[in-house]
Design an enzyme around this catalytic site. Structure first.
Site, short mmCIF file in Angstrom:
data_model
loop_
_atom_site.label_atom_id
_atom_site.label_comp_id
_atom_site.label_asym_id
_atom_site.label_seq_id
_atom_site.Cartn_x
_atom_site.Cartn_y
_atom_site.Cartn_z
N HIS A 84 -7.53 -3.10 9.33
CA HIS A 84 -8.72 -4.10 9.17
C HIS A 84 -9.66 -3.66 10.06
CE1 HIS A 84 -6.13 -6.32 5.73
NE2 HIS A 84 -6.51 -4.79 5.48
N HIS A 129 -2.82 1.98 7.87
CA HIS A 129 -4.03 1.18 7.25
C HIS A 129 -4.37 -0.08 8.01
CE1 HIS A 129 -6.60 -1.05 4.67
NE2 HIS A 129 -5.50 -1.93 4.34
N GLU A 165 0.98 -1.12 -0.13
CA GLU A 165 0.06 -0.02 -0.08
C GLU A 165 0.82 1.23 0.13
OE1 GLU A 165 -2.86 -0.24 -0.55
OE2 GLU A 165 -3.66 -2.01 0.17
P1 13P Z 1 1.05 -5.67 3.00
O1 13P Z 1 1.48 -6.92 3.65
O2 13P Z 1 1.53 -5.54 1.42
O3 13P Z 1 1.38 -4.41 3.82
O4 13P Z 1 -0.50 -5.65 2.78
C1 13P Z 1 -1.29 -5.77 3.89
C2 13P Z 1 -2.74 -5.08 3.25
O5 13P Z 1 -3.61 -4.75 4.44
C3 13P Z 1 -2.82 -4.80 1.97
O6 13P Z 1 -4.15 -3.78 1.78
ZN ZN Z 2 -5.46 -3.88 3.68
#
Ligand code: 13P
Ligand code: ZN
Length: 262
Positions: free
Chosen positions: A134, A132, A109
């Protein structure tokens, strides 16, 4: 270890504890330029250059700690320099080199993260970190059309508990589903972060910026807590009343809350 990277490690642990970081889920970048001494700045690259995919006119020569792509937050919590690396943006403003400590490739990202840093620095803001992740409840809500209206979702979350408005006065922006890691996702995220504290990526996750990574975590946590209260009420079988619009207005006035980034 740099203070900001120690803080990254503790936030990475919190993300795992919260259940927001399955496998390699989520990523962190922090602008560490101001923390580096002359000796570090004289170091040459250990890998690169690599293209960022975006033009970063305000980031020339700057250094960022980045979570490694495919790396786990829970591993990063234990050893941030083995699960991430420090990169430097090259003079062409479109590529980067890995400077330390190991040739760990940065998060997929990166276009979104660097696009936000470029905007924030370009506009003189003090933000140094981007997160970022989840968060379960906000991602769940992003699966229903009704909650993809940023104004509606923001008002709903603000009305759950006064602190949501106090600490996230710009609310939450929404980006329609886009391919993870894509430049179009980065561009859409930028448009939303200009006017919101946190951005929700439909059916994927959130992005927040902060003066440090704990601040970016708090922004996300405050909004996801409101989502949890909403969903808990729904699970108890009722639609929550929410604070009245007058009560929300009162919080905004008494706390003198901004309606744009400052
Ligand atoms: P990365 O492992 O490349 O950081 O990706 C994780 C992710 O949440 C992609 O949206
Ligand atoms: Zn992600």
């Amino acid at each position: 270890m740099l203070k900001s990277i120690e803080q990254v490690a503790s936030v990475a642990g919190m993300l795992w504890e919260k259940g927001w970081a399955e496998r390699n889920g989520g990523n962190i970048t922090v602008n560490v330029t101001d923390e580096l001494d002359e000796e570090f700045r004289s170091l040459g690259p250990i890998a690169g250059p690599f293209a960022t995919g975006v033009r970063l006119s305000h980031l020339k020569g700057m250094y960022f700690y980045c979570k490694g792509t495919g790396k786990r937050m829970r591993d990063l919590a234990a050893d941030p320099m083995a699960n991430g690396s420090i990169i430097r943006i090259c003079d062409d403003c479109t590529s980067y080199e890995i400077i330390a400590q190991q040739p760990v490739m940065p998060t997929s990202e990166l276009p979104s993260h660097l696009t936000l840093h470029n905007y924030l620095i370009g506009n003189g803001y003090a933000y140094k970190a981007s997160l970022h992740t989840h968060p379960i409840e906000l991602v769940a809500m992003s699966h229903c059309d009704k909650y993809l209206d940023s104004t509606y979702l923001t008002r709903l979350l603000w009305s759950m508990i006064p602190e949501t408005l106090a600490f996230a006065p710009l609310g939450i922006g929404v980006v329609p589903y886009a391919l993870p890691g894509s430049v179009s996702l980065a561009e859409a995220t930028l448009r939303q972060i200009e006017a919101h504290d946190v951005v929700l990526w439909e059916k994927h996750g959130t992005v927040a910026v902060g003066t440090d990574i704990m601040d970016a975590f708090d922004q996300t946590d405050v909004l996801n807590k409101a989502a949890m209260i909403y969903m808990t009420s729904r699970n108890m079988g009722f639609e929550p009343d929410g604070m009245t619009p007058e009560a929300v207005r009162e919080v905004r006035e008494v706390f003198n809350l901004p309606d744009r980034r400052r």
